[in-house]
Design an enzyme around this catalytic site. Structure first.
Site, short mmCIF file in Angstrom:
data_model
loop_
_atom_site.label_atom_id
_atom_site.label_comp_id
_atom_site.label_asym_id
_atom_site.label_seq_id
_atom_site.Cartn_x
_atom_site.Cartn_y
_atom_site.Cartn_z
N CYS A 264 18.13 14.12 51.24
CA CYS A 264 18.60 12.74 51.43
C CYS A 264 20.04 12.57 50.95
CB CYS A 264 17.70 11.77 50.68
SG CYS A 264 15.98 11.84 51.18
C1 BEZ Z 1 14.74 15.61 50.08
O1 BEZ Z 1 15.32 14.62 50.46
O2 BEZ Z 1 15.33 16.56 49.62
C2 BEZ Z 1 13.25 15.72 50.19
C3 BEZ Z 1 12.48 14.58 50.09
C4 BEZ Z 1 11.11 14.70 50.16
C5 BEZ Z 1 10.52 15.93 50.36
C6 BEZ Z 1 11.31 17.07 50.49
C7 BEZ Z 1 12.69 16.95 50.41
#
Ligand code: BEZ
Length: 217
Positions: free
Chosen positions: A45
């Site tokens: 994200c």
């Molecule tokens: C991320 O944004 O890195 C992420 C969020 C939830 C699960 C796996 C990765």
């Protein structure tokens, strides 16, 4: 009932890093990209929001306002924005909606319980100036989105709104397009496509991008 293409994007009022947002009013006749991410302070994200910030000029030249969302709190979002700016070398200027009550997530069906019961998946909605949903793209939490692809879809939507064309697979702005099969009147075709067209089949007629004055990426 879940949202479908052509539906009016549900309106809402919610807090964001840029203050309270009344969604339709905030769109204000621009295109919008509303996208959810699973949680703050997560690696994928963080890169996605950094990319969106860096593509600020590309969104603006297409009259598109990006707006992100997660079910975390406004305080968390505000702290996270510092991290995004620092680690991704950018300045986040678009709003991030705080949706701890999951009001917007529910309206847009962003929680897919068989994937994750409480957090949003990577939902993305492209919304036109009439507040209609024009594209919906869903990715799993573990796969970051390709924001150049989002811009490519917007280019296609904006071009095909203006001209009687559709865009082929892997098309990019400035490349050849296809004339819509419903257009059969040769007089209108000549008028609309003065550069002519090449008929590979009666249903596959290729013509240069009618907006070929585009200055490139
Ligand atoms: C991320 O944004 O890195 C992420 C969020 C939830 C699960 C796996 C990765």
């Amino acid at each position: 009932m879940s949202l479908r293409l052509g539906d009016i994007a549900p309106d809402f009022e919610q807090d964001s890093t840029e203050g309270k947002i009344r969604f339709h009013e905030w769109l204000g006749g621009s295109w919008g990209v509303l996208f959810s991410h699973p949680a703050d302070f997560t690696p994928v994200c963080t890169t996605e929001l950094g990319l969106t910030a860096k593509l600020h000029k590309e969104f603006a030249r297409r009259n598109v306002k990006p707006i992100a969302l997660s079910v975390d709190s406004l305080e968390s979002h505000k702290e996270w924005v510092h991290d995004i700016n620092e680690t991704q070398h950018c300045t986040v200027t678009f709003p991030i909606i705080a949706d701890p009550d999951r009001k917007v997530a529910k309206l847009y069906d962003m929680i897919h319980p068989n994937a994750d019961e409480t957090h949003t998946v990577r939902s993305l909605f492209i919304i036109d100036p009439d507040c209609k949903v024009r594209a919906m793209i869903t990715y799993p939490a573990s796969t970051g989105r390709n924001f150049n692809e989002i811009l490519r879809v917007i280019d296609s939507l904006q071009l095909t709104d203006e001209h009687k064309v559709a865009t082929p697979g892997n098309w990019r702005k400035g490349e050849d397009v296809v004339i819509v099969p419903s257009l059969q009147d040769e007089g209108e075709i000549t008028e609309r496509f003065p550069q002519g067209y090449r008929a590979v089949r009666h249903y596959l007629r290729i013509t240069p991008d009618p907006d070929s004055n585009w200055s490139g990426d």
